[in-house]
Write a protein that holds these residues in place. Structure first.
Motif, PDB file in Angstrom:
ATOM      1  N   ALA A  77       0.583  -1.065   0.274  1.00  0.00           N
ATOM      2  CA  ALA A  77      -0.549   0.288   0.272  1.00  0.00           C
ATOM      3  C   ALA A  77       0.981   1.471  -0.294  1.00  0.00           C
ATOM      4  CB  ALA A  77      -1.043  -0.057   1.037  1.00  0.00           C
ATOM      5  N   ASN A  78       0.735   2.325  -0.778  1.00  0.00           N
ATOM      6  CA  ASN A  78       1.471   2.697  -1.110  1.00  0.00           C
ATOM      7  C   ASN A  78       2.571   3.510  -1.343  1.00  0.00           C
ATOM      8  OD1 ASN A  78      -1.104   5.263  -0.325  1.00  0.00           O
ATOM      9  ND2 ASN A  78      -0.257   4.063   2.043  1.00  0.00           N
ATOM     10  N   ASP A  79       3.186   2.362  -2.012  1.00  0.00           N
ATOM     11  CA  ASP A  79       4.510   2.234  -2.639  1.00  0.00           C
ATOM     12  C   ASP A  79       4.580   2.797  -3.934  1.00  0.00           C
ATOM     13  OD1 ASP A  79       5.418   0.683  -0.288  1.00  0.00           O
ATOM     14  OD2 ASP A  79       5.795  -1.116  -1.285  1.00  0.00           O
ATOM     15  N   VAL A  80       3.632   2.700  -4.369  1.00  0.00           N
ATOM     16  CA  VAL A  80       3.741   4.024  -5.768  1.00  0.00           C
ATOM     17  C   VAL A  80       2.091   4.602  -5.719  1.00  0.00           C
ATOM     18  CG1 VAL A  80       3.324   3.124  -8.332  1.00  0.00           C
ATOM     19  CG2 VAL A  80       4.019   1.232  -7.313  1.00  0.00           C
ATOM     20  N   VAL A  81       1.068   4.274  -5.615  1.00  0.00           N
ATOM     21  CA  VAL A  81      -0.216   5.174  -5.348  1.00  0.00           C
ATOM     22  C   VAL A  81      -0.441   5.198  -4.633  1.00  0.00           C
ATOM     23  CG1 VAL A  81       0.142   5.652  -8.158  1.00  0.00           C
ATOM     24  CG2 VAL A  81      -1.826   4.043  -6.632  1.00  0.00           C
ATOM     25  N   LEU A 201     -10.480   6.464   5.920  1.00  0.00           N
ATOM     26  CA  LEU A 201      -9.312   6.424   6.491  1.00  0.00           C
ATOM     27  C   LEU A 201      -8.849   5.296   5.673  1.00  0.00           C
ATOM     28  CD1 LEU A 201      -8.299   7.309   9.931  1.00  0.00           C
ATOM     29  CD2 LEU A 201      -8.159   9.024   7.553  1.00  0.00           C
ATOM     30  N   PRO A 202      -7.938   5.537   4.825  1.00  0.00           N
ATOM     31  CA  PRO A 202      -7.194   3.691   4.134  1.00  0.00           C
ATOM     32  C   PRO A 202      -6.182   2.757   5.552  1.00  0.00           C
ATOM     33  CG  PRO A 202      -5.801   5.859   3.720  1.00  0.00           C
ATOM     34  CD  PRO A 202      -7.127   6.257   3.904  1.00  0.00           C
ATOM     35  N   GLY A 203      -5.948   2.256   5.417  1.00  0.00           N
ATOM     36  CA  GLY A 203      -5.308   1.173   6.076  1.00  0.00           C
ATOM     37  C   GLY A 203      -4.544   1.356   6.920  1.00  0.00           C
ATOM     38  N   SER A 204      -3.141   1.741   6.447  1.00  0.00           N
ATOM     39  CA  SER A 204      -2.248   3.041   6.398  1.00  0.00           C
ATOM     40  C   SER A 204      -2.006   3.389   7.327  1.00  0.00           C
ATOM     41  CB  SER A 204      -1.818   3.174   4.614  1.00  0.00           C
ATOM     42  OG  SER A 204      -2.043   3.998   3.910  1.00  0.00           O
ATOM     43  N   GLU A 205      -3.734   4.477   7.013  1.00  0.00           N
ATOM     44  CA  GLU A 205      -3.587   6.033   8.334  1.00  0.00           C
ATOM     45  C   GLU A 205      -4.643   5.377   9.650  1.00  0.00           C
ATOM     46  OE1 GLU A 205      -5.627   9.115   6.336  1.00  0.00           O
ATOM     47  OE2 GLU A 205      -4.503   8.667   4.424  1.00  0.00           O
ATOM     48  N   ILE A 206      -5.277   4.007   9.980  1.00  0.00           N
ATOM     49  CA  ILE A 206      -5.791   4.379  10.800  1.00  0.00           C
ATOM     50  C   ILE A 206      -4.379   4.629  12.407  1.00  0.00           C
ATOM     51  CG2 ILE A 206      -6.583   2.505  12.345  1.00  0.00           C
ATOM     52  CD1 ILE A 206      -7.181   1.370   9.107  1.00  0.00           C
ATOM     53  N   PHE A 207      -3.106   4.136  12.067  1.00  0.00           N
ATOM     54  CA  PHE A 207      -2.397   3.692  13.367  1.00  0.00           C
ATOM     55  C   PHE A 207      -1.936   4.993  13.689  1.00  0.00           C
ATOM     56  CE2 PHE A 207       1.441   4.122  15.651  1.00  0.00           C
ATOM     57  CZ  PHE A 207       1.354   3.107  16.894  1.00  0.00           C
ATOM     58  N   PRO A 208      -1.665   6.049  13.360  1.00  0.00           N
ATOM     59  CA  PRO A 208      -1.628   7.740  13.490  1.00  0.00           C
ATOM     60  C   PRO A 208      -2.520   8.836  13.840  1.00  0.00           C
ATOM     61  CG  PRO A 208      -1.295   7.876  11.085  1.00  0.00           C
ATOM     62  CD  PRO A 208      -1.365   6.019  11.715  1.00  0.00           C
ATOM     63  N   ALA A 209      -3.929   7.818  13.296  1.00  0.00           N
ATOM     64  CA  ALA A 209      -5.548   8.812  14.044  1.00  0.00           C
ATOM     65  C   ALA A 209      -5.567   7.960  15.029  1.00  0.00           C
ATOM     66  CB  ALA A 209      -6.602   8.089  12.884  1.00  0.00           C
ATOM     67  N   GLU A 211      -3.149   6.666  17.522  1.00  0.00           N
ATOM     68  CA  GLU A 211      -2.447   8.072  18.449  1.00  0.00           C
ATOM     69  C   GLU A 211      -2.582   8.687  18.561  1.00  0.00           C
ATOM     70  OE1 GLU A 211       2.614   7.244  17.959  1.00  0.00           O
ATOM     71  OE2 GLU A 211       1.395   7.760  16.626  1.00  0.00           O
ATOM     72  N   LYS A 212      -3.292   9.797  17.611  1.00  0.00           N
ATOM     73  CA  LYS A 212      -3.449  10.929  18.408  1.00  0.00           C
ATOM     74  C   LYS A 212      -5.274  11.725  18.578  1.00  0.00           C
ATOM     75  CE  LYS A 212      -1.552  12.873  13.759  1.00  0.00           C
ATOM     76  NZ  LYS A 212      -0.805  12.918  12.481  1.00  0.00           N
ATOM     77  N   GLY A 213      -5.890  10.087  18.840  1.00  0.00           N
ATOM     78  CA  GLY A 213      -7.299   9.894  19.366  1.00  0.00           C
ATOM     79  C   GLY A 213      -7.877  10.932  18.228  1.00  0.00           C
ATOM     80  N   THR A 214      -7.232  10.856  17.267  1.00  0.00           N
ATOM     81  CA  THR A 214      -8.428  11.954  16.093  1.00  0.00           C
ATOM     82  C   THR A 214     -10.008  10.551  16.064  1.00  0.00           C
ATOM     83  OG1 THR A 214      -6.780  12.396  14.848  1.00  0.00           O
ATOM     84  CG2 THR A 214      -8.787  11.956  13.765  1.00  0.00           C
ATOM     85  N   ILE A 215      -9.674   9.585  15.804  1.00  0.00           N
ATOM     86  CA  ILE A 215     -10.205   8.604  16.094  1.00  0.00           C
ATOM     87  C   ILE A 215     -10.543   7.953  17.676  1.00  0.00           C
ATOM     88  CG2 ILE A 215     -10.883   8.566  13.558  1.00  0.00           C
ATOM     89  CD1 ILE A 215      -9.285   5.970  13.854  1.00  0.00           C
ATOM     90  N   ASP A 216     -11.844   6.972  17.682  1.00  0.00           N
ATOM     91  CA  ASP A 216     -11.866   6.165  19.122  1.00  0.00           C
ATOM     92  C   ASP A 216     -11.708   4.172  18.835  1.00  0.00           C
ATOM     93  OD1 ASP A 216     -11.821   8.941  21.026  1.00  0.00           O
ATOM     94  OD2 ASP A 216     -14.605   8.443  20.149  1.00  0.00           O
ATOM     95  N   VAL A 217     -12.414   4.395  17.665  1.00  0.00           N
ATOM     96  CA  VAL A 217     -12.761   3.465  17.226  1.00  0.00           C
ATOM     97  C   VAL A 217     -12.038   2.673  16.329  1.00  0.00           C
ATOM     98  CG1 VAL A 217     -14.045   1.217  17.503  1.00  0.00           C
ATOM     99  CG2 VAL A 217     -14.495   3.304  18.845  1.00  0.00           C
ATOM    100  N   ALA A 218     -11.522   1.647  15.443  1.00  0.00           N
ATOM    101  CA  ALA A 218     -11.251   1.405  13.948  1.00  0.00           C
ATOM    102  C   ALA A 218     -11.790   0.443  13.882  1.00  0.00           C
ATOM    103  CB  ALA A 218      -9.614   1.703  13.577  1.00  0.00           C
TER     104      ALA A 218
END
Length: 368
Positions: A77-81, A201-209, A211-218
């Motif tokens: 994921a995200n390696d090319v696009v 959100l795409p899967g690659s953005e779940i952890f930082p979200a 971690e930052k508290g942008t989301i509570d549940v994923a």
């Protein structure tokens, strides 16, 4: 495993590396192409972990299986696009093929909502195989993708999606007011209906979200991949369905192999047949390998102090009441969605499954 080995041996024969005297694919075409290998750039939606490794390991086998006629150059994921640019990349030739979560195609093919699992719909991988390979689903999918200059080769199973959260989720009422990541579409609408504040959100953005508290549940995929992505570091709970029902809303999730039509048409008929058959093999092996990795991951979550909570059969029934009208709403958005859903609805209402009763759809109609 014995069955998989037998199928693998059969594919090798088709690819021209079987016993002497067997019909071959690779050798004649290699000769005509003066030994040149066609290499496809193929990107997966897997951002890491077991899923990405299984994908890369499979891609690495293609050149040998085809006697050098075809090779897959694998990207994560995200390696090319980005994940949501996969289909544009295939259509414009930046990538030759992709291994996406099929739900991502709904942005360009609305009926793709029903080419993958949806809340409380068909609940086991074999049911989706019946839909695709016996009830006409594959032919419809290929028709719709061809209109986008793409070839839908076939579905790829991986397993259920589970929910990670910072707070315990013990009933569907506990989703109310929670900021929740979902892949969009029907799944997001169902959770919005029960009170969650959903975001895509795409899967690659779940952890930082998280971690930052942008989301509570994923919501994301299964234990093995989610553990490797570090979810136990930023959440304390996993919410599951009742026993034997890993996910309350999506016990099956599908990926697929999609190829740009120019790349597909450049293959010989025999090699196209090989890629179709190999997609079957990959789906079987991918699904089984993911399940094995999931078993190993549970102990790791436990060691990290993650608590597993289970929702009830009552929650299943309540969410079904929410989901059924939403099924019909999505199905009636276009004719292709309606005709696909009608096939699935008939199957779910049949004696084979019985997931849906006449009472549950009373007053609801399909615009066919």
């Amino acid at each position: 495993m014995k069955q998989l080995n037998t199928r693998r041996q059969a594919l090798r024969k088709i690819a021209g590396v079987g016993a002497a005297g067997a019909a071959t694919l690779a050798a004649p075409h290699i000769a005509s192409a003066q030994g040149q290998t066609t290499t496809w750039k193929i990107q997966s939606s897997w951002p890491g972990g077991a899923g990405l490794q299984i994908f890369k390991d499979w891609c690495a086998t293609i050149e040998e299986k085809t006697g050098g006629e075809l090779a897959f150059q694998a990207f994560g994921a995200n390696d090319v696009v980005g994940d949501f640019q996969l289909f544009d990349a295939v259509k414009n030739g930046v990538l030759d093929a992709v291994n996406p979560f099929t739900i991502y195609a709904q942005g360009i093919i609305p009926a793709a909502t029903f080419l993958t699992s949806y809340p409380l719909g068909m609940r086991n991988p074999h049911e989706w195989d019946v839909f695709y390979y016996s009830l006409g689903g594959l032919e419809i999918a290929r028709e719709l993708y061809a209109a986008q200059n793409m070839m839908f080769v076939g579905p790829v199973h991986h397993g259920p999606n589970i929910i990670h959260s910072k707070v315990p989720i013990r009933s569907i009422d506990d989703f109310r007011g929670r900021k929740m990541r979902l892949p969009g579409g029907m799944v997001a609408e169902v959770f919005t209906e029960i009170g969650a504040e959903t975001t895509v959100l795409p899967g690659s953005e779940i952890f930082p979200a998280l971690e930052k508290g942008t989301i509570d549940v994923a919501d994301y995929v299964g234990p093995a991949v989610n553990y490797s992505l570090g979810f136990s570091q930023v959440t304390k709970y996993i919410s599951m369905g009742p026993p034997g029902f890993m996910s309350l809303y999506q016990p099956v999730d599908l990926m697929d192999i999609t190829v740009g039509m120019d790349a597909w048409n450049a293959l010989s008929p025999q090699m196209r047949q090989f890629v179709e058959m190999e997609t079957h093999v990959y789906s079987d092996m991918h699904h089984a390998a993911i399940q094995k990795a999931d078993q190993d991951a549970w102990a790791k979550f436990e060691a990290d102090g993650t608590e597993i909570t289970r929702l009830s059969q009552d929650d299943v029934e309540l969410m079904t009441e929410v989901a059924v009208p939403i099924w019909f709403n999505y199905a009636n958005r276009d004719k292709d969605s309606a005709r696909i859903f009608k096939i699935q609805l008939d199957y779910m209402m049949s004696g084979s499954l019985g997931y849906v009763t006449p009472e549950q759809i009373e007053g609801l109609e399909l615009d066919l």
